[in-house]
Design a protein around this motif. Structure first.
Motif, PDB file in Angstrom:
ATOM      1  N   GLU A 125       0.813  -1.215   0.000  1.00 18.48           N
ATOM      2  CA  GLU A 125       0.000   0.000   0.000  1.00 18.48           C
ATOM      3  C   GLU A 125       0.847   1.266   0.000  1.00 18.48           C
ATOM      4  OE1 GLU A 125      -3.457   0.676  -0.112  1.00 18.48           O
ATOM      5  OE2 GLU A 125      -3.280  -1.350  -0.913  1.00 18.48           O
ATOM      6  N   GLY A 126       2.068   1.165   0.489  1.00 19.54           N
ATOM      7  CA  GLY A 126       2.920   2.344   0.533  1.00 19.54           C
ATOM      8  C   GLY A 126       4.342   1.973   0.864  1.00 19.54           C
ATOM      9  N   ALA A 127       5.256   2.763   0.327  1.00 16.83           N
ATOM     10  CA  ALA A 127       6.675   2.546   0.601  1.00 16.83           C
ATOM     11  C   ALA A 127       7.344   3.895   0.778  1.00 16.83           C
ATOM     12  CB  ALA A 127       7.337   1.776  -0.548  1.00 16.83           C
ATOM     13  N   ASN A 128       8.108   3.998   1.838  1.00 15.82           N
ATOM     14  CA  ASN A 128       8.895   5.196   2.109  1.00 15.82           C
ATOM     15  C   ASN A 128      10.155   4.711   2.811  1.00 15.82           C
ATOM     16  OD1 ASN A 128       9.976   7.638   2.693  1.00 15.82           O
ATOM     17  ND2 ASN A 128       8.263   8.402   3.900  1.00 15.82           N
ATOM     18  N   PRO A 129      11.196   4.388   2.061  1.00 19.26           N
ATOM     19  CA  PRO A 129      12.392   3.779   2.645  1.00 19.26           C
ATOM     20  C   PRO A 129      13.036   4.580   3.780  1.00 19.26           C
ATOM     21  CG  PRO A 129      12.467   3.679   0.262  1.00 19.26           C
ATOM     22  CD  PRO A 129      11.288   4.533   0.621  1.00 19.26           C
ATOM     23  N   SER A 130      12.818   5.893   3.828  1.00 22.44           N
ATOM     24  CA  SER A 130      13.375   6.731   4.899  1.00 22.44           C
ATOM     25  C   SER A 130      12.287   7.645   5.450  1.00 22.44           C
ATOM     26  CB  SER A 130      14.544   7.560   4.365  1.00 22.44           C
ATOM     27  OG  SER A 130      15.578   6.726   3.938  1.00 22.44           O
ATOM     28  N   PRO A 131      11.372   7.117   6.252  1.00 22.74           N
ATOM     29  CA  PRO A 131      10.242   7.927   6.718  1.00 22.74           C
ATOM     30  C   PRO A 131      10.515   8.787   7.947  1.00 22.74           C
ATOM     31  CG  PRO A 131       9.980   5.705   7.477  1.00 22.74           C
ATOM     32  CD  PRO A 131      11.236   5.730   6.642  1.00 22.74           C
ATOM     33  N   SER A 132      11.755   9.156   8.192  1.00 19.79           N
ATOM     34  CA  SER A 132      12.074   9.960   9.371  1.00 19.79           C
ATOM     35  C   SER A 132      11.318  11.284   9.340  1.00 19.79           C
ATOM     36  CB  SER A 132      13.578  10.258   9.422  1.00 19.79           C
ATOM     37  OG  SER A 132      14.304   9.065   9.485  1.00 19.79           O
ATOM     38  N   PRO A 133      10.674  11.636  10.454  1.00 18.36           N
ATOM     39  CA  PRO A 133      10.003  12.940  10.491  1.00 18.36           C
ATOM     40  C   PRO A 133      11.026  14.066  10.522  1.00 18.36           C
ATOM     41  CG  PRO A 133       9.883  11.856  12.625  1.00 18.36           C
ATOM     42  CD  PRO A 133      10.547  10.892  11.691  1.00 18.36           C
ATOM     43  N   THR A 134      10.638  15.207  10.016  1.00 16.78           N
ATOM     44  CA  THR A 134      11.528  16.363  10.075  1.00 16.78           C
ATOM     45  C   THR A 134      11.634  16.822  11.526  1.00 16.78           C
ATOM     46  OG1 THR A 134       9.687  17.856   9.632  1.00 16.78           O
ATOM     47  CG2 THR A 134      10.959  17.105   7.732  1.00 16.78           C
ATOM     48  N   PRO A 135      12.739  17.480  11.878  1.00 16.05           N
ATOM     49  CA  PRO A 135      12.898  17.932  13.271  1.00 16.05           C
ATOM     50  C   PRO A 135      11.707  18.776  13.734  1.00 16.05           C
ATOM     51  CG  PRO A 135      14.923  18.232  12.046  1.00 16.05           C
ATOM     52  CD  PRO A 135      13.873  17.824  11.052  1.00 16.05           C
ATOM     53  N   ASP A 136      11.307  18.573  14.978  1.00  9.71           N
ATOM     54  CA  ASP A 136      10.213  19.303  15.621  1.00  9.71           C
ATOM     55  C   ASP A 136       8.858  19.096  14.945  1.00  9.71           C
ATOM     56  OD1 ASP A 136      12.008  20.361  17.498  1.00  9.71           O
ATOM     57  OD2 ASP A 136      12.539  21.994  16.123  1.00  9.71           O
ATOM     58  N   SER A 137       8.693  17.980  14.235  1.00  7.64           N
ATOM     59  CA  SER A 137       7.395  17.704  13.636  1.00  7.64           C
ATOM     60  C   SER A 137       6.840  16.410  14.222  1.00  7.64           C
ATOM     61  CB  SER A 137       7.503  17.583  12.116  1.00  7.64           C
ATOM     62  OG  SER A 137       8.174  16.387  11.768  1.00  7.64           O
ATOM     63  N   LEU A 138       5.570  16.205  14.053  1.00  9.71           N
ATOM     64  CA  LEU A 138       4.931  14.984  14.508  1.00  9.71           C
ATOM     65  C   LEU A 138       5.199  13.869  13.507  1.00  9.71           C
ATOM     66  CD1 LEU A 138       1.400  15.970  15.776  1.00  9.71           C
ATOM     67  CD2 LEU A 138       3.133  14.729  17.028  1.00  9.71           C
ATOM     68  N   ALA A 139       5.454  12.678  14.011  1.00  8.38           N
ATOM     69  CA  ALA A 139       5.610  11.514  13.140  1.00  8.38           C
ATOM     70  C   ALA A 139       4.215  11.008  12.798  1.00  8.38           C
ATOM     71  CB  ALA A 139       6.413  10.435  13.853  1.00  8.38           C
ATOM     72  N   ILE A 140       3.855  11.084  11.542  1.00  7.91           N
ATOM     73  CA  ILE A 140       2.538  10.632  11.105  1.00  7.91           C
ATOM     74  C   ILE A 140       2.585   9.161  10.726  1.00  7.91           C
ATOM     75  CG2 ILE A 140       0.684  10.995   9.440  1.00  7.91           C
ATOM     76  CD1 ILE A 140       1.070  13.333  11.335  1.00  7.91           C
ATOM     77  N   ASP A 141       3.494   8.779   9.847  1.00  5.27           N
ATOM     78  CA  ASP A 141       3.625   7.398   9.407  1.00  5.27           C
ATOM     79  C   ASP A 141       5.106   7.082   9.333  1.00  5.27           C
ATOM     80  OD1 ASP A 141       3.584   4.910   8.250  1.00  5.27           O
ATOM     81  OD2 ASP A 141       2.658   5.553   6.385  1.00  5.27           O
ATOM     82  N   THR A 142       5.558   6.188  10.190  1.00  7.15           N
ATOM     83  CA  THR A 142       6.981   5.858  10.211  1.00  7.15           C
ATOM     84  C   THR A 142       7.256   4.490   9.614  1.00  7.15           C
ATOM     85  OG1 THR A 142       6.800   4.981  12.439  1.00  7.15           O
ATOM     86  CG2 THR A 142       7.443   7.308  12.217  1.00  7.15           C
ATOM     87  N   SER A 143       6.294   3.936   8.897  1.00 11.75           N
ATOM     88  CA  SER A 143       6.546   2.633   8.288  1.00 11.75           C
ATOM     89  C   SER A 143       7.306   2.816   6.981  1.00 11.75           C
ATOM     90  CB  SER A 143       5.239   1.876   8.053  1.00 11.75           C
ATOM     91  OG  SER A 143       4.344   2.629   7.278  1.00 11.75           O
ATOM     92  N   ALA A 144       8.364   2.023   6.831  1.00 10.11           N
ATOM     93  CA  ALA A 144       9.132   2.048   5.589  1.00 10.11           C
ATOM     94  C   ALA A 144       8.367   1.319   4.494  1.00 10.11           C
ATOM     95  CB  ALA A 144      10.502   1.411   5.806  1.00 10.11           C
ATOM     96  N   LEU A 145       7.615   0.281   4.890  1.00  6.26           N
ATOM     97  CA  LEU A 145       6.738  -0.449   3.980  1.00  6.26           C
ATOM     98  C   LEU A 145       5.400  -0.647   4.675  1.00  6.26           C
ATOM     99  CD1 LEU A 145       9.086  -3.312   2.684  1.00  6.26           C
ATOM    100  CD2 LEU A 145       8.406  -1.247   1.443  1.00  6.26           C
ATOM    101  N   CYS A 146       4.329  -0.524   3.925  1.00  5.00           N
ATOM    102  CA  CYS A 146       2.986  -0.745   4.461  1.00  5.00           C
ATOM    103  C   CYS A 146       2.237  -1.669   3.508  1.00  5.00           C
ATOM    104  CB  CYS A 146       2.249   0.583   4.594  1.00  5.00           C
ATOM    105  SG  CYS A 146       0.544   0.400   5.181  1.00  5.00           S
ATOM    106  N   PHE A 147       1.746  -2.778   4.051  1.00  8.57           N
ATOM    107  CA  PHE A 147       0.983  -3.753   3.274  1.00  8.57           C
ATOM    108  C   PHE A 147      -0.388  -3.917   3.913  1.00  8.57           C
ATOM    109  CE2 PHE A 147       5.445  -4.946   3.144  1.00  8.57           C
ATOM    110  CZ  PHE A 147       5.681  -5.213   1.804  1.00  8.57           C
ATOM    111  N   GLU A 148      -1.317  -4.485   3.156  1.00  9.33           N
ATOM    112  CA  GLU A 148      -2.601  -4.851   3.748  1.00  9.33           C
ATOM    113  C   GLU A 148      -3.154  -6.096   3.070  1.00  9.33           C
ATOM    114  OE1 GLU A 148      -6.118  -2.292   1.666  1.00  9.33           O
ATOM    115  OE2 GLU A 148      -5.024  -1.280   3.262  1.00  9.33           O
ATOM    116  N   LYS A 149      -4.013  -6.794   3.817  1.00 15.75           N
ATOM    117  CA  LYS A 149      -4.746  -7.934   3.282  1.00 15.75           C
ATOM    118  C   LYS A 149      -5.941  -8.200   4.177  1.00 15.75           C
ATOM    119  CE  LYS A 149      -2.751 -12.236   5.114  1.00 15.75           C
ATOM    120  NZ  LYS A 149      -2.053 -13.458   4.705  1.00 15.75           N
ATOM    121  N   LEU A 150      -6.890  -8.960   3.634  1.00 11.17           N
ATOM    122  CA  LEU A 150      -8.050  -9.349   4.420  1.00 11.17           C
ATOM    123  C   LEU A 150      -7.701 -10.568   5.245  1.00 11.17           C
ATOM    124  CD1 LEU A 150     -10.944  -8.902   1.849  1.00 11.17           C
ATOM    125  CD2 LEU A 150     -10.358  -7.430   3.777  1.00 11.17           C
ATOM    126  N   ALA A 151      -8.025 -10.511   6.521  1.00  8.24           N
ATOM    127  CA  ALA A 151      -7.813 -11.627   7.436  1.00  8.24           C
ATOM    128  C   ALA A 151      -8.738 -11.427   8.627  1.00  8.24           C
ATOM    129  CB  ALA A 151      -6.362 -11.693   7.894  1.00  8.24           C
TER     130      ALA A 151
END
Length: 169
Positions: free
Chosen positions: A107-133
């Protein structure tokens, strides 16, 4: 006649107050906030997903698998940390392949999801997958504590899900 009207008024007010109190108790006990019983029961199912046991041969599990229900956001979760003994790029390549083989959709890829200094971390996953289970959409995040200033010696896998759709990577 006046007695009957007064009794009706008292019963109506008492009944209304009982409904208000019951609604308040329901809301405060998780009706509007926190985890539902279904989501609390989902956590052990998430902890048993085979993807949490899947890791590159050079890495080793750290600590015990964890699971629970996030009361603030109302979703079930489970995860596992691994000792990072190979490159970050190798870990990401491994999970792109292993997750796809296990039926997960990227669903998403961000190999370096580091938040910028003094900002909130919204999504820190380097890879995001999903499936039904388990009757709902389950999200799988591959993340690195070092992106949040933590240890650079490990990485984590975390799965999240909620029957009301409030979970994410």
């Amino acid at each position: 006649m006046k007695l009957k009207a007064a009794a009706t008024l008292v019963l109506t007010v008492a009944g209304g107050m009982a409904v208000i109190v019951a609604t308040g108790v329901w809301a405060l006990s998780g009706g509007l906030y926190g985890c539902t019983r279904a989501d609390e029961e989902l956590a052990p199912t998430l902890a048993s997903l085979s993807i949490l046991d899947t890791h590159p041969s050079q890495t080793q599990p750290e600590d015990e698998r964890y699971s629970g229900c996030d009361e603030d956001d109302g979703f079930a979760y489970a995860g596992q940390y691994y000792r990072l003994t190979t490159s970050r790029a190798d870990v990401l390549a491994f999970y792109r392949e292993a997750a796809a083989e296990d039926g997960w959709r990227l669903e998403g890829a961000n190999p370096s999801p580091s938040p910028t200094p003094d900002s909130l971390a919204i999504d820190t996953s380097a890879l995001c997958f999903e499936k039904l289970a388990a009757g709902t959409t389950v999200h799988l995040a591959v993340w690195f504590p070092s992106d949040l200033g933590g240890s650079s010696d490990d990485y984590g896998l975390e799965v999240t899900a909620s029957h009301d759709g409030t979970a994410w990577c």
